[in-house]
Scaffold this motif. Structure first.
Motif, PDB file in Angstrom:
ATOM      1  N   LEU A  82      10.591   5.796   1.590  1.00  0.00           N
ATOM      2  CA  LEU A  82      11.096   6.380   2.838  1.00  0.00           C
ATOM      3  C   LEU A  82      12.206   5.511   3.421  1.00  0.00           C
ATOM      4  O   LEU A  82      12.022   4.310   3.625  1.00  0.00           O
ATOM      5  CB  LEU A  82       9.949   6.503   3.855  1.00  0.00           C
ATOM      6  CG  LEU A  82      10.319   7.059   5.236  1.00  0.00           C
ATOM      7  CD1 LEU A  82      10.882   8.474   5.131  1.00  0.00           C
ATOM      8  CD2 LEU A  82       9.095   7.048   6.163  1.00  0.00           C
ATOM      9  N   MET A  83      13.357   6.145   3.685  1.00  0.00           N
ATOM     10  CA  MET A  83      14.498   5.441   4.287  1.00  0.00           C
ATOM     11  C   MET A  83      14.782   6.074   5.647  1.00  0.00           C
ATOM     12  O   MET A  83      14.901   7.305   5.746  1.00  0.00           O
ATOM     13  CB  MET A  83      15.711   5.591   3.364  1.00  0.00           C
ATOM     14  CG  MET A  83      16.981   4.985   3.879  1.00  0.00           C
ATOM     15  SD  MET A  83      18.208   4.946   2.521  1.00  0.00           S
ATOM     16  CE  MET A  83      19.607   4.235   3.345  1.00  0.00           C
ATOM     17  N   LEU A  84      14.859   5.235   6.668  1.00  0.00           N
ATOM     18  CA  LEU A  84      15.132   5.719   8.023  1.00  0.00           C
ATOM     19  C   LEU A  84      16.525   5.249   8.414  1.00  0.00           C
ATOM     20  O   LEU A  84      16.847   4.063   8.238  1.00  0.00           O
ATOM     21  CB  LEU A  84      14.099   5.144   8.999  1.00  0.00           C
ATOM     22  CG  LEU A  84      12.654   5.519   8.671  1.00  0.00           C
ATOM     23  CD1 LEU A  84      11.695   4.459   9.176  1.00  0.00           C
ATOM     24  CD2 LEU A  84      12.308   6.863   9.274  1.00  0.00           C
ATOM     25  N   VAL A  85      17.333   6.164   8.948  1.00  0.00           N
ATOM     26  CA  VAL A  85      18.720   5.804   9.269  1.00  0.00           C
ATOM     27  C   VAL A  85      19.014   6.106  10.739  1.00  0.00           C
ATOM     28  O   VAL A  85      18.931   7.266  11.167  1.00  0.00           O
ATOM     29  CB  VAL A  85      19.714   6.561   8.348  1.00  0.00           C
ATOM     30  CG1 VAL A  85      21.147   6.126   8.655  1.00  0.00           C
ATOM     31  CG2 VAL A  85      19.386   6.312   6.874  1.00  0.00           C
ATOM     32  N   GLY A  86      19.338   5.059  11.484  1.00  0.00           N
ATOM     33  CA  GLY A  86      19.692   5.203  12.894  1.00  0.00           C
ATOM     34  C   GLY A  86      21.193   5.207  13.090  1.00  0.00           C
ATOM     35  O   GLY A  86      21.951   5.397  12.132  1.00  0.00           O
ATOM     36  N   GLU A  87      21.631   4.953  14.336  1.00  0.00           N
ATOM     37  CA  GLU A  87      23.076   5.077  14.584  1.00  0.00           C
ATOM     38  C   GLU A  87      23.826   3.749  14.509  1.00  0.00           C
ATOM     39  O   GLU A  87      24.718   3.598  13.685  1.00  0.00           O
ATOM     40  CB  GLU A  87      23.353   5.815  15.894  1.00  0.00           C
ATOM     41  CG  GLU A  87      22.818   5.212  17.163  1.00  0.00           C
ATOM     42  CD  GLU A  87      23.102   6.109  18.385  1.00  0.00           C
ATOM     43  OE1 GLU A  87      23.042   5.585  19.498  1.00  0.00           O
ATOM     44  OE2 GLU A  87      23.370   7.301  18.210  1.00  0.00           O
ATOM     45  N   ALA A  88      23.487   2.793  15.348  1.00  0.00           N
ATOM     46  CA  ALA A  88      24.226   1.520  15.373  1.00  0.00           C
ATOM     47  C   ALA A  88      23.361   0.475  16.064  1.00  0.00           C
ATOM     48  O   ALA A  88      22.525   0.817  16.894  1.00  0.00           O
ATOM     49  CB  ALA A  88      25.539   1.684  16.147  1.00  0.00           C
TER      50      ALA A  88
END
Ligand code: URA
Length: 249
Positions: A82-88
């Motif tokens: 599982l890969m979680l991607v946020g903004e900055a």
């Protein structure tokens, strides 16, 4: 990389392969497969180590002059499903040089715990590797990355996805969805269904900081349903109790 190995020795041959691989990433070749040699001959850790060091001097981002100096790469398990991607990164992340360590990160940790996961079992990254600048009086304030800033950093997150090849990606918020899906649609119109990025099944959900501002049960349930879908996708067991979280009693 935070939470991972600090340095990996690279011989000349490995450096040559890494250069080719980075050239591919730099050209933003998001839709085509990476050079075959990279997948065969480099470990995931080596690819990430190189990406991390190239991100430090990522010219497309530096050139804008609107992002701050400190680079914040990623944290977690390079072999995660599982890969979680946020903004900055924000103020706290910039200080600790680790994604999601502030209030939104603490909520994310609680969401992961409810799923039966810890930070070290997943891979957590951001589309933009630098905290967006707000001038000399910024203090602890943060702002979302602009479309230009997202576009400048996009090749890095796309290359991370090709390196990790997770079983499932969850985009946390609209900036992440914009970068990974190359679209402008809202989170509420994208969430609740399967999409994909570079062949990886992808779910869009609300950013944890949205839930910090909106504590409505319906918003929490929506995010939780997206996480239940991600759990199913990566083959995690789901208890009856978990299925019922945030349902009105
Ligand atoms: N919000 C994000 O999107 N990423 C972080 O790392 C912290 C807050």
């Amino acid at each position: 990389m935070a939470g991972g190995q600090e340095k990996l020795p690279l011989d000349d041959e490995a450096r040559g392969i890494l250069r080719q691989w980075m050239l591919h990433a730099r050209q933003g070749a998001a839709q085509s497969p990476p050079p075959a040699v990279a997948a065969d001959e480099l470990s995931v850790e080596q690819k990430l180590e190189l990406l991390c060091s190239r991100a430090e001097n990522w010219k497309a981002a530096r050139r804008l002059g609107t992002l701050r100096e400190t680079m914040v790469f990623a944290v977690g398990n390079p072999h995660a499903r599982l890969m979680l991607v946020g903004e900055a990164p924000g103020h706290d992340e910039e200080i600790q040089r680790e994604p999601f360590v502030g209030r939104a990160g603490q909520l994310l940790n609680r969401i992961l715990a409810a799923m039966g996961l810890s930070r070290s079992e997943v891979y957590i990254s951001n589309v933009c590797k630098f905290r967006p600048d707000m001038g000399p009086n910024q203090g602890t304030a943060n702002r979302p990355p602009s479309a230009e800033e997202i576009a400048a950093c996009r090749p890095l997150i796309m290359a991370e996805i090709r390196a990790i090849r997770p079983a499932c990606i969850v985009c946390l918020g609209g900036s992440s969805a914009k970068a990974l899906l190359a679209c402008e649609a809202s989170v509420s119109s994208l969430r609740g269904r399967w999409l994909e990025c570079q062949g990886v099944p992808l779910r869009v959900t609300y950013h944890p900081s949205y839930l910090l501002r909106n504590e409505a049960l319906s918003a929490r349930r929506s995010l939780w349903e997206d996480m239940l879908a991600a759990m199913e996708q990566i083959g995690l067991p789901i208890s009856e109790k978990q299925r019922r979280y945030f349902l009105p009693s």
